[in-house]
Design a protein around this motif. Structure first.
Motif, PDB file in Angstrom:
ATOM      1  N   TYR A   4     -11.631  24.306 -28.139  1.00  0.00           N
ATOM      2  CA  TYR A   4     -12.382  23.491 -29.076  1.00  0.00           C
ATOM      3  C   TYR A   4     -11.504  23.033 -30.240  1.00  0.00           C
ATOM      4  O   TYR A   4     -11.680  21.950 -30.785  1.00  0.00           O
ATOM      5  N   GLY A   5     -10.512  23.858 -30.610  1.00  0.00           N
ATOM      6  CA  GLY A   5      -9.637  23.495 -31.701  1.00  0.00           C
ATOM      7  C   GLY A   5      -8.579  22.482 -31.334  1.00  0.00           C
ATOM      8  O   GLY A   5      -8.013  21.802 -32.202  1.00  0.00           O
ATOM      9  N   SER A   6      -8.303  22.341 -30.021  1.00  0.00           N
ATOM     10  CA  SER A   6      -7.215  21.465 -29.586  1.00  0.00           C
ATOM     11  C   SER A   6      -7.682  20.084 -29.148  1.00  0.00           C
ATOM     12  O   SER A   6      -6.928  19.125 -29.182  1.00  0.00           O
ATOM     13  N   LEU A   7      -8.922  19.992 -28.698  1.00  0.00           N
ATOM     14  CA  LEU A   7      -9.422  18.719 -28.182  1.00  0.00           C
ATOM     15  C   LEU A   7     -10.295  18.019 -29.219  1.00  0.00           C
ATOM     16  O   LEU A   7     -10.931  18.663 -30.050  1.00  0.00           O
ATOM     17  N   THR A   8     -10.316  16.698 -29.140  1.00  0.00           N
ATOM     18  CA  THR A   8     -11.251  15.929 -29.958  1.00  0.00           C
ATOM     19  C   THR A   8     -12.571  15.872 -29.201  1.00  0.00           C
ATOM     20  O   THR A   8     -12.707  15.153 -28.211  1.00  0.00           O
ATOM     21  N   ILE A   9     -13.514  16.666 -29.644  1.00  0.00           N
ATOM     22  CA  ILE A   9     -14.762  16.850 -28.906  1.00  0.00           C
ATOM     23  C   ILE A   9     -15.926  16.335 -29.738  1.00  0.00           C
ATOM     24  O   ILE A   9     -16.112  16.760 -30.883  1.00  0.00           O
ATOM     25  N   ALA A  10     -16.695  15.419 -29.166  1.00  0.00           N
ATOM     26  CA  ALA A  10     -17.895  14.934 -29.848  1.00  0.00           C
ATOM     27  C   ALA A  10     -18.973  16.010 -29.794  1.00  0.00           C
ATOM     28  O   ALA A  10     -19.434  16.519 -30.811  1.00  0.00           O
ATOM     29  N   GLN A  11     -19.375  16.363 -28.574  1.00  0.00           N
ATOM     30  CA  GLN A  11     -20.344  17.434 -28.374  1.00  0.00           C
ATOM     31  C   GLN A  11     -19.964  18.203 -27.125  1.00  0.00           C
ATOM     32  O   GLN A  11     -19.301  17.674 -26.224  1.00  0.00           O
ATOM     33  N   ALA A  12     -20.394  19.453 -27.065  1.00  0.00           N
ATOM     34  CA  ALA A  12     -20.051  20.309 -25.927  1.00  0.00           C
ATOM     35  C   ALA A  12     -21.284  21.035 -25.430  1.00  0.00           C
ATOM     36  O   ALA A  12     -22.181  21.392 -26.207  1.00  0.00           O
ATOM     37  N   MET A  13     -21.342  21.258 -24.101  1.00  0.00           N
ATOM     38  CA  MET A  13     -22.369  22.081 -23.489  1.00  0.00           C
ATOM     39  C   MET A  13     -21.692  23.261 -22.823  1.00  0.00           C
ATOM     40  O   MET A  13     -20.722  23.097 -22.086  1.00  0.00           O
TER      41      MET A  13
END
Length: 475
Positions: free
Chosen positions: A323-332
């Motif tokens: 989660y810290g390395s990727l540009t994530i809008a939302q995650a499931m």
């Protein structure tokens, strides 16, 4: 519409637990849906497999038509007959009152399935129809419009009969009919559902009856409230759910046998599996058929990985690195048990993430409220069990994590659930990531089994502690 109508209210407040309530003739409201709380360690198999519950969740959260890129395939009973479709509700020549009701509900133009289905449902002479349509495509509004158009208000008897597999789904349909028929005061609606006790020896004067198979069958045969010979339109909704519910299939067929050969038959189903086809063939003679052309499932936009871990704490550390390395809008994030989902949600909240938790012991309206908040971006991470593996489209989801790999009751790889889970990302051509946490040799075997399944692409190994490797993913 009718003084005997049920009033349904969905109480969805941001800071409180929502519930569905029902009241009848001023009685004290009571909750409709409640489930026994199972042990926290219980795998959440039932949540993903209860089609009726999932259908109701979809109806509650899809207040606008879903985006659907699938083309519609129309198979006509008579291929020589011209194929009509409409681009506006005015083309259907509805009464001014009914047209006003349609626009009052916010429908500006027919949805894709309505364009082809409505001309068939409103045709003279009547035509039978089998249609495939998921929740949110405008299917309920379509057959509600057909029933309201079909009614002759001069006749004070039941003319249109609609059956649905559950009490709650029947209430949802009735709510649509009442809203659409707001400006048609002479059209009356009755609910053939449990708890709605009617006096024996009378004939219903309501022109439309919505109900569940058991109660409707009793009203037709045992109590003689409805004269089946006077029914001129029969709608069977959620056929795939109906045949999966014990007893409903046979009750539906018994109702059908009471009707005349001239009665117009309309059947709707979200899926067209072999069991649905066999059922439809018994209920709908010489039908027109509308199917959604499904584009070939492709996972080209989804990169799939597995991460080697030792225990749940290692999984959590890998998740944080990811989660810290990727540009994530939302995650499931999918877990196998409610206990694990609850533990993980607490850990993520402690780390400062905005987290929503969804599992099978929640009431249907609670689940709908959680999904609605997630879709609106109020939480960035949704931790869930199989209850959310199907049918939920959130465009902003760019990461799906199988914290626990999907397995069936025999502990073998569940390929179908895997596809549904990772299909929550990479929506509408966007790039997505699916990461599988592997904590044993058995888990590795499951990943290999999934990878070898013909539909899926290669699942690559990923080291979330390697910053260089992680940076490549965001390019």
């Amino acid at each position: 519409m009718s003084k005997d109508s049920w009033a349904v209210a969905v109480d969805v407040q941001e800071a409180t637990t929502p519930s569905i309530q029902v009241s009848f003739r001023g009685d004290t409201p009571r909750k409709l849906i409640s489930y026994p709380t199972l042990a926290n360690e219980t795998p959440d198999f039932r949540a993903g497999g209860d089609l009726a519950e999932q259908s109701l969740v979809n109806k509650l959260i899809r207040r606008a038509l879903v985006r659907n890129r699938n083309e519609v395939e129309v198979l006509q009973r008579d291929p020589r007959s011209p194929l009509y479709s409409v681009k506006s509700f005015e083309e259907l020549r509805l009464t001014p009152e009914l047209l006003r009701g349609v626009y009052n509900m916010g429908f500006n133009r027919p949805s894709r399935i309505q364009e082809n289905a409505l001309p068939m449902m409103l045709a003279q002479p009547p035509q039978n129809l089998i249609a495939q349509s998921q929740s949110g495509t405008g299917k309920t509004a379509a057959f509600s419009l057909a029933m309201l158009s079909h009614v002759n208000t001069e006749n004070k008897w039941t003319q249109c009969l609609c059956i649905s597999p559950t009490y709650e789904l029947a209430l949802q349909i009735g709510q649509v009919i009442e809203q659409m028929g707001t400006f048609c005061p002479d059209v009356k609606l009755a609910y053939g559902i449990r708890g709605n006790r009617m006096n024996r020896g009378i004939k219903l004067q309501e022109q439309i009856v919505i109900g569940t198979p058991g109660t409707v069958l009793d009203w037709c045969t045992k109590y003689k409230l409805i004269d089946p010979n006077k029914i001129t339109m029969f709608v069977l909704d959620e056929a795939d759910v109906m045949i999966a519910t014990q007893g409903h299939r046979d009750q539906s067929i018994r109702i059908h046998r009471q009707l005349t050969k001239d009665c117009q038959m309309l059947l709707f189903s979200a899926t067209f599996e072999e069991s649905v086809w066999r059922f439809a063939e018994q209920v709908v003679p010489d039908p027109n058929i509308i199917k959604l052309k499904r584009e070939e499932e492709t996972l080209d936009t989804i990169k799939q990985f597995y991460v080697i871990c030792n225990e749940k704490e290692d999984k959590f550390a890998s998740l944080c690195n990811l989660y810290g390395s990727l540009t994530i809008a939302q995650a499931m994030i999918f877990c196998h048990t409610r206990k694990m989902a609850s533990w993980l949600a607490s850990k993520l909240i402690t780390e400062g993430h905005q987290v929503a938790l969804l599992s099978g012991e929640m009431e249907v309206a609670q689940r709908a409220a959680v999904i609605e908040r997630f879709k609106n971006g109020k939480e960035k991470v949704l931790v869930t069990t199989n209850v959310c593996s199907r049918g939920i489209d959130v465009e902003q989801v760019s990461l799906v994590v199988n914290f626990d790999l999907p397995v069936n009751m025999e502990g073998m790889a569940d390929n179908e659930t895997y596809l549904h889970r990772i299909g929550r990302t990479g929506r509408f051509g966007r790039r997505g990531f699916a990461v599988n946490m592997v904590d044993s040799d058995c888990s590795m075997d499951i990943v290999k089994a999934i990878e070898h399944h013909s539909v899926y692409r290669k699942i690559s190994k990923l080291d979330t502690s390697n910053l260089e490797e992680m940076e490549k993913l965001s390019i």
